[in-house]
Design a protein around this motif. Structure first.
Motif, PDB file in Angstrom:
ATOM      1  N   SER A 137       8.541  11.678 -10.217  1.00  0.00           N
ATOM      2  CA  SER A 137       8.638  11.888 -11.659  1.00  0.00           C
ATOM      3  C   SER A 137       8.053  10.685 -12.375  1.00  0.00           C
ATOM      4  O   SER A 137       7.378   9.851 -11.776  1.00  0.00           O
ATOM      5  N   GLN A 138       8.333  10.596 -13.667  1.00  0.00           N
ATOM      6  CA  GLN A 138       7.909   9.459 -14.470  1.00  0.00           C
ATOM      7  C   GLN A 138       8.431   8.141 -13.893  1.00  0.00           C
ATOM      8  O   GLN A 138       7.771   7.110 -13.990  1.00  0.00           O
ATOM      9  N   THR A 139       9.585   8.185 -13.235  1.00  0.00           N
ATOM     10  CA  THR A 139      10.215   6.947 -12.771  1.00  0.00           C
ATOM     11  C   THR A 139      10.427   6.893 -11.259  1.00  0.00           C
ATOM     12  O   THR A 139      11.083   5.972 -10.773  1.00  0.00           O
ATOM     13  N   VAL A 140       9.917   7.861 -10.524  1.00  0.00           N
ATOM     14  CA  VAL A 140      10.064   7.861  -9.066  1.00  0.00           C
ATOM     15  C   VAL A 140       8.725   8.221  -8.424  1.00  0.00           C
ATOM     16  O   VAL A 140       8.075   9.184  -8.838  1.00  0.00           O
ATOM     17  N   GLU A 141       8.329   7.441  -7.406  1.00  0.00           N
ATOM     18  CA  GLU A 141       7.073   7.683  -6.695  1.00  0.00           C
ATOM     19  C   GLU A 141       7.300   7.479  -5.198  1.00  0.00           C
ATOM     20  O   GLU A 141       8.046   6.572  -4.784  1.00  0.00           O
ATOM     21  N   TYR A 142       6.685   8.323  -4.378  1.00  0.00           N
ATOM     22  CA  TYR A 142       6.780   8.206  -2.925  1.00  0.00           C
ATOM     23  C   TYR A 142       5.440   7.734  -2.363  1.00  0.00           C
ATOM     24  O   TYR A 142       4.374   8.194  -2.804  1.00  0.00           O
ATOM     25  N   LYS A 143       5.484   6.857  -1.366  1.00  0.00           N
ATOM     26  CA  LYS A 143       4.297   6.458  -0.622  1.00  0.00           C
ATOM     27  C   LYS A 143       4.638   6.408   0.876  1.00  0.00           C
ATOM     28  O   LYS A 143       5.665   5.851   1.267  1.00  0.00           O
ATOM     29  N   CYS A 178       2.259  -1.744 -11.031  1.00  0.00           N
ATOM     30  CA  CYS A 178       1.706  -2.108 -12.345  1.00  0.00           C
ATOM     31  C   CYS A 178       1.989  -1.013 -13.358  1.00  0.00           C
ATOM     32  O   CYS A 178       2.382  -1.286 -14.500  1.00  0.00           O
ATOM     33  N   GLY A 179       1.801   0.253 -12.947  1.00  0.00           N
ATOM     34  CA  GLY A 179       2.067   1.375 -13.847  1.00  0.00           C
ATOM     35  C   GLY A 179       3.511   1.435 -14.287  1.00  0.00           C
ATOM     36  O   GLY A 179       3.814   1.685 -15.459  1.00  0.00           O
ATOM     37  N   PHE A 180       4.451   1.213 -13.351  1.00  0.00           N
ATOM     38  CA  PHE A 180       5.869   1.198 -13.705  1.00  0.00           C
ATOM     39  C   PHE A 180       6.182   0.050 -14.660  1.00  0.00           C
ATOM     40  O   PHE A 180       6.936   0.208 -15.624  1.00  0.00           O
ATOM     41  N   LEU A 181       5.614  -1.137 -14.390  1.00  0.00           N
ATOM     42  CA  LEU A 181       5.852  -2.298 -15.250  1.00  0.00           C
ATOM     43  C   LEU A 181       5.414  -2.019 -16.684  1.00  0.00           C
ATOM     44  O   LEU A 181       6.067  -2.430 -17.644  1.00  0.00           O
ATOM     45  N   ALA A 230       5.282   0.848 -18.166  1.00  0.00           N
ATOM     46  CA  ALA A 230       5.949   2.007 -18.763  1.00  0.00           C
ATOM     47  C   ALA A 230       7.439   1.718 -18.894  1.00  0.00           C
ATOM     48  O   ALA A 230       7.825   0.715 -19.487  1.00  0.00           O
ATOM     49  N   GLU A 231       8.262   2.574 -18.313  1.00  0.00           N
ATOM     50  CA  GLU A 231       9.706   2.417 -18.445  1.00  0.00           C
ATOM     51  C   GLU A 231      10.352   1.907 -17.167  1.00  0.00           C
ATOM     52  O   GLU A 231      11.573   1.978 -17.009  1.00  0.00           O
ATOM     53  N   GLY A 232       9.542   1.391 -16.241  1.00  0.00           N
ATOM     54  CA  GLY A 232      10.079   0.984 -14.959  1.00  0.00           C
ATOM     55  C   GLY A 232      10.227   2.179 -14.042  1.00  0.00           C
ATOM     56  O   GLY A 232       9.885   3.316 -14.394  1.00  0.00           O
ATOM     57  N   GLY A 233      10.716   1.942 -12.812  1.00  0.00           N
ATOM     58  CA  GLY A 233      10.891   3.049 -11.888  1.00  0.00           C
ATOM     59  C   GLY A 233      11.157   2.565 -10.485  1.00  0.00           C
ATOM     60  O   GLY A 233      11.300   1.364 -10.232  1.00  0.00           O
ATOM     61  N   SER A 234      11.225   3.509  -9.555  1.00  0.00           N
ATOM     62  CA  SER A 234      11.509   3.205  -8.152  1.00  0.00           C
ATOM     63  C   SER A 234      10.375   3.732  -7.280  1.00  0.00           C
ATOM     64  O   SER A 234      10.026   4.917  -7.357  1.00  0.00           O
ATOM     65  N   LEU A 235       9.827   2.869  -6.458  1.00  0.00           N
ATOM     66  CA  LEU A 235       8.788   3.223  -5.497  1.00  0.00           C
ATOM     67  C   LEU A 235       9.416   3.261  -4.113  1.00  0.00           C
ATOM     68  O   LEU A 235       9.974   2.262  -3.648  1.00  0.00           O
ATOM     69  N   LEU A 236       9.358   4.404  -3.460  1.00  0.00           N
ATOM     70  CA  LEU A 236       9.910   4.563  -2.129  1.00  0.00           C
ATOM     71  C   LEU A 236       8.775   4.515  -1.115  1.00  0.00           C
ATOM     72  O   LEU A 236       7.900   5.393  -1.110  1.00  0.00           O
ATOM     73  N   ILE A 237       8.769   3.503  -0.262  1.00  0.00           N
ATOM     74  CA  ILE A 237       7.752   3.375   0.778  1.00  0.00           C
ATOM     75  C   ILE A 237       8.357   3.831   2.098  1.00  0.00           C
ATOM     76  O   ILE A 237       9.452   3.386   2.475  1.00  0.00           O
ATOM     77  N   GLY A 238       7.631   4.729   2.770  1.00  0.00           N
ATOM     78  CA  GLY A 238       8.148   5.334   3.993  1.00  0.00           C
ATOM     79  C   GLY A 238       8.591   6.763   3.774  1.00  0.00           C
ATOM     80  O   GLY A 238       9.261   7.349   4.618  1.00  0.00           O
ATOM     81  N   VAL A 239       8.215   7.345   2.623  1.00  0.00           N
ATOM     82  CA  VAL A 239       8.534   8.728   2.288  1.00  0.00           C
ATOM     83  C   VAL A 239       7.237   9.412   1.851  1.00  0.00           C
ATOM     84  O   VAL A 239       6.525   8.882   0.996  1.00  0.00           O
ATOM     85  N   ASP A 240       6.912  10.578   2.426  1.00  0.00           N
ATOM     86  CA  ASP A 240       5.653  11.222   2.071  1.00  0.00           C
ATOM     87  C   ASP A 240       5.809  12.073   0.814  1.00  0.00           C
ATOM     88  O   ASP A 240       6.913  12.195   0.248  1.00  0.00           O
ATOM     89  N   ARG A 259       2.228   4.320 -16.032  1.00  0.00           N
ATOM     90  CA  ARG A 259       2.842   5.527 -15.484  1.00  0.00           C
ATOM     91  C   ARG A 259       2.940   6.569 -16.585  1.00  0.00           C
ATOM     92  O   ARG A 259       3.597   6.357 -17.609  1.00  0.00           O
ATOM     93  N   ILE A 260       2.276   7.715 -16.378  1.00  0.00           N
ATOM     94  CA  ILE A 260       2.300   8.800 -17.346  1.00  0.00           C
ATOM     95  C   ILE A 260       2.680  10.069 -16.595  1.00  0.00           C
ATOM     96  O   ILE A 260       1.942  10.524 -15.732  1.00  0.00           O
ATOM     97  N   GLY A 261       3.829  10.635 -16.924  1.00  0.00           N
ATOM     98  CA  GLY A 261       4.312  11.777 -16.155  1.00  0.00           C
ATOM     99  C   GLY A 261       4.608  11.324 -14.738  1.00  0.00           C
ATOM    100  O   GLY A 261       5.241  10.306 -14.504  1.00  0.00           O
ATOM    101  N   ASN A 262       4.135  12.092 -13.756  1.00  0.00           N
ATOM    102  CA  ASN A 262       4.341  11.690 -12.363  1.00  0.00           C
ATOM    103  C   ASN A 262       3.052  11.153 -11.754  1.00  0.00           C
ATOM    104  O   ASN A 262       2.814  11.267 -10.557  1.00  0.00           O
ATOM    105  N   ALA A 263       2.195  10.569 -12.585  1.00  0.00           N
ATOM    106  CA  ALA A 263       0.929  10.004 -12.122  1.00  0.00           C
ATOM    107  C   ALA A 263       0.749   8.602 -12.706  1.00  0.00           C
ATOM    108  O   ALA A 263       1.287   8.272 -13.762  1.00  0.00           O
TER     109      ALA A 263
END
Length: 784
Positions: free
Chosen positions: A631-637, A662-665, A667-677, A762-766
């Motif tokens: 989402s706007q504040t959650v991203e998986y890598k 950088c995108g989260f910084l 915008a409104e911040g968020g959580s990046l999960l590494i190790g999740v596809d 960060r705009i939407g989920n991109a």
């Protein structure tokens, strides 16, 4: 897209014996045809419903002067532009949805020329139009034959015998009687009989006005095979004003054709919100004056669980999105679904019960709102919760209040709002209908994933570093003060009373500077952004001796608190986020500490919306972050450095991590999960760890990430990026919690270079890169 038939030569293959040459022609299908309509023909087709002119029932945009100028141009033979119609594809005899036997579906929609045709139709038929204040008004155009001048009729022109005061009379009152009456009145005023030559000249000029009914308009008719995107493209290309047609425009127009009563219901609802003459039960409210397209979005969201209007146009045409076939039966069924949803949307009980949720969340009026999308899309969720999940009003009020507080504060529906609501609707799509607990749990899970500990402690204080008077985080603070039933500083008046939309407070109890402007100037602080910072403003009630409000805070604070009850002062200091000994702090330190305390007040206020009145666990558990999806504040890598296709370390993977953070910084911040596809499957960190050699552990991984980010970003990340690890499915997942930055952050480009120059957001989920004016505008809006 080609709009004309084009011939082109096709290369001819080499000839064999017995073959002859032949010219091959490829014809591009034509999307339109040129034709012409007389004005009389247009008026009659509109009267009989063959051409849809819905604007005659809604507020008229043009001024009477523009209508006058249009008639003047017609009279003088000047070009007045091309009209553009669009075939509906409706079969002969098709009736509107719920319209009865007399409500035929129009054969043509007006795409370009609605205001011109509304003006002409209103003048030729004498039919009134609606003003912006929703009053019926006749468009009256006068004509002076002596010098062939058109004017907007007023009281003076009405009395002037040189004018034919209302040219509508030529077509409504009869041409010959109107001319005779005008000539007789003119002769009487001049007290001499008009010569035959003068009568003939004047009558000839009036006759030219009368003959405007035969003026032939050039019309471009688009065939029914053109889709809405093609029509919009054509419209922009041929429209001199370059007005952009919106998807909502097409759907509202389609409603006018197939369900005019439905469109009128939306417009009547919007009219009743603002019309001062409406009394009794009405949609009037303190928060929003909705437009028909906003209510349409709510209806579409409820009816089809769609946030994007991209496909709704075709759905309502009765088109099967898989086969492309159009079915009148399917169209009728889809409109019936929309009709039932619209009944729910404009139901006054639903509307006002929903708006109570905003009040319950601490909001009092539109003064405290920066996003009408947040209101409309939250209404969609309220309606779904009530209708599809059977929630009672009290439960709905609680969960929706929490949702709205989060959505409005974080700007959830500000950037890419359609994508955001589409994702939110998708998250409740698989829930069992009637299972209200699951609905509430899912919304609260999303709230928790946004209101993390890092959000309260870092992102929110950083977002408060602004002087914007229209900041959503400022209004979150106001809402929290209302929830805490806070008093003004040095007053027993409640802030909720001050923010009541029916109250106009005297300036003495509005927001004021804690460090007065004059004092700040004396110490060299003159920058308006610093002087008017949110951290320097408070709701307070100055005493009668307001002159002290320009003094050094150490002086006026001592005087103003001397007679204040200590318990009240302590309570008010907490509400108004005043650090201990604040008046003795240097100004930058004061602002920083007060922002942190304001964020704590917002958190305490939001806790009042929780079931038990205490803050929930805001550690953003891995299970919640995976459950809510990207989402706007959650991203998986999947990885931070290894390309899973090649199995080798790849700088491109590291750059993806950098630009996401950088995108989260920015915008409104968020959580990046590494190790999740991308499909939310837990892969773990083993692929990355294998590349770290002797540092293949959590500490080594955190060190690698921290170095990567610090080397690639324009700021040090220690204060705004937190790294932790959790296990899921027996595998480690790295959770990178990113707070919103208090200033723009730039990243080094992939190809390297001497500095960080790329601006990601960060705009939407991109995560998107902004350049030039877009970047400047975003920074000005986001950071004030």
């Amino acid at each position: 897209m080609r709009l004309q038939v084009n011939d082109r030569d096709v290369p001819t293959p080499a000839l064999r014996p017995g073959m002859t040459t032949e010219r091959h022609t490829v014809v591009t299908p034509t999307l339109y045809r040129d034709t012409g309509y007389s004005l009389t023909h247009l008026v009659e087709d509109i009267k009989h419903g063959n051409i849809a002119l819905p604007d005659i029932q809604r507020p008229f945009v043009w001024s009477s002067a523009k209508t006058r100028d249009l008639f003047d141009s017609l009279y003088r033979g000047y070009p007045v532009g091309t009209l553009m119609f669009w075939e509906t594809g409706a079969e002969v005899g098709t009736r509107q949805v719920g319209g009865g036997d007399n409500a035929k579906v129009a054969k043509l929609l007006i795409v370009d020329g609605q205001q011109r045709l509304t003006s002409l139709y209103a003048v030729l038929t004498g039919r009134p139009v609606l003003t912006k204040s929703f009053e019926d008004k006749r468009i009256r155009v006068a004509f002076r034959p002596a010098d062939e001048t058109f004017e907007v009729t007023d009281a003076a022109i009405e009395k002037d015998p040189e004018f034919l005061p209302d040219i509508t009379a030529l077509w409504r009152g009869g041409y010959r009687p109107t001319v005779r009456s005008f000539l007789a009145r003119l002769a009487e005023s001049r007290r001499i009989e008009l010569t035959q030559e003068e009568e003939d000249l004047l009558e000839d000029r009036i006759d030219r006005v009368y003959d405007l009914q035969n003026f032939r308009f050039q019309v471009v008719e688009l065939n029914s095979g053109a889709d809405e995107e093609q029509v919009a493209d054509i419209f922009v290309r041929i429209n001199s004003e370059g007005v952009q047609l919106k998807q909502a425009d097409f759907i509202l127009t389609l409603m006018s054709v197939h369900w005019e009563a439905g469109r009128r219901e939306l417009e009547r609802f919007c009219r009743d919100v603002v019309d001062p003459k409406v009394s009794g039960a009405s949609p009037k409210n303190a928060f929003i004056e909705p437009s028909p397209d906003q209510l349409l979005r709510a209806s579409v969201g409820l009816a089809f669980r769609r946030g994007r209007l991209q496909h709704v146009y075709n759905i309502l045409r009765g088109k099967d999105l898989e086969t492309g076939d159009v079915s009148p039966e399917r169209r009728t069924a889809q409109f019936e679904t929309l009709r039932r949803a619209q009944d729910e949307v404009i139901d006054l009980t639903n509307w006002h019960e929903f708006l109570k949720c905003l009040t319950h969340a601490g909001f009092r009026s539109r003064r405290m709102l920066t996003s009408e999308n947040a209101v409309i899309y939250t209404y969609v969720l309220w309606l779904i919760g009530k209708r599809d999940f059977g929630l009672d009003l009290k439960t709905l009020r609680s969960v929706i209040a929490r949702w709205f507080f989060m959505a409005h504060t974080t700007g959830r529906y500000t950037s890419s709002p359609e994508s955001a609501i589409e994702a939110d609707l998708g998250r409740i799509a698989d829930l069992e209908p009637g299972d209200g607990d699951s609905f509430c749990d899912e919304l609260d899970r999303i709230v928790r994933s946004n209101f993390t500990g890092d959000y309260w402690e870092i992102s929110l204080p950083n977002r408060l570093d602004t002087s914007s008077a229209r900041s959503p985080v400022l209004f979150a603070y106001w809402a929290a003060l209302n929830l805490l039933d806070a008093e003004l500083l040095f007053s027993d008046l409640r802030i909720r009373e001050l923010l009541d939309p029916t109250v106009t407070a005297p300036r003495s109890i509005e927001r004021h500077h804690l460090f007065p402007k004059a004092f700040l100037t004396s110490i060299g602080v003159t920058n308006s952004r610093q002087v008017n910072a949110i951290g320097n403003m408070a709701f307070l009630d100055w005493p009668e001796n307001a002159a002290i409000s320009a003094d050094d805070p150490r002086d006026y604070w001592r005087e103003m608190t001397a007679t204040t009850d200590p318990d009240r002062l302590k309570r008010q200091a907490l509400w108004h986020a005043l650090p201990i000994g604040w008046e003795q702090l240097d100004y930058p330190t004061f602002l920083e500490r007060r922002r942190e305390l304001i964020a704590k007040v917002v958190r305490d206020g939001f806790a009042r919306l929780e079931e038990k009145g205490t803050p929930h666990d805001t550690s953003a558990a891995l299970a919640d972050l995976i459950a809510v999806g990207e989402s706007q504040t959650v991203e998986y890598k999947s990885t931070a450095r290894v390309n899973l296709h090649t199995g080798a370390a790849d700088k491109k993977m590291e750059h993806v991590i950098t630009k996401t953070v950088c995108g989260f910084l920015n915008a409104e911040g968020g959580s990046l999960l590494i190790g999740v596809d991308d499909d939310a499957n837990v892969l773990g960190l083993s692929a990355d760890l294998q590349t770290l050699g002797s540092k293949a552990n959590r500490d080594g991984y955190e060190l690698f990430l921290r170095q990567q980010l610090d080397n690639s970003l324009s700021i040090q990340t220690a204060g705004v990026v937190r790294i932790r690890f959790e296990q899921a499915s027996d595998a480690d997942v790295c959770i990178v919690s990113v707070a919103a930055s208090g200033k723009p952050v730039f990243a080094k480009p992939l190809e390297g270079g001497s500095g960080a120059t790329d601006f990601w957001v960060r705009i939407g989920n991109a995560t998107k890169q902004l350049h030039g004016d877009d970047m400047v505008s975003y920074q000005a809006e986001h950071w004030g």
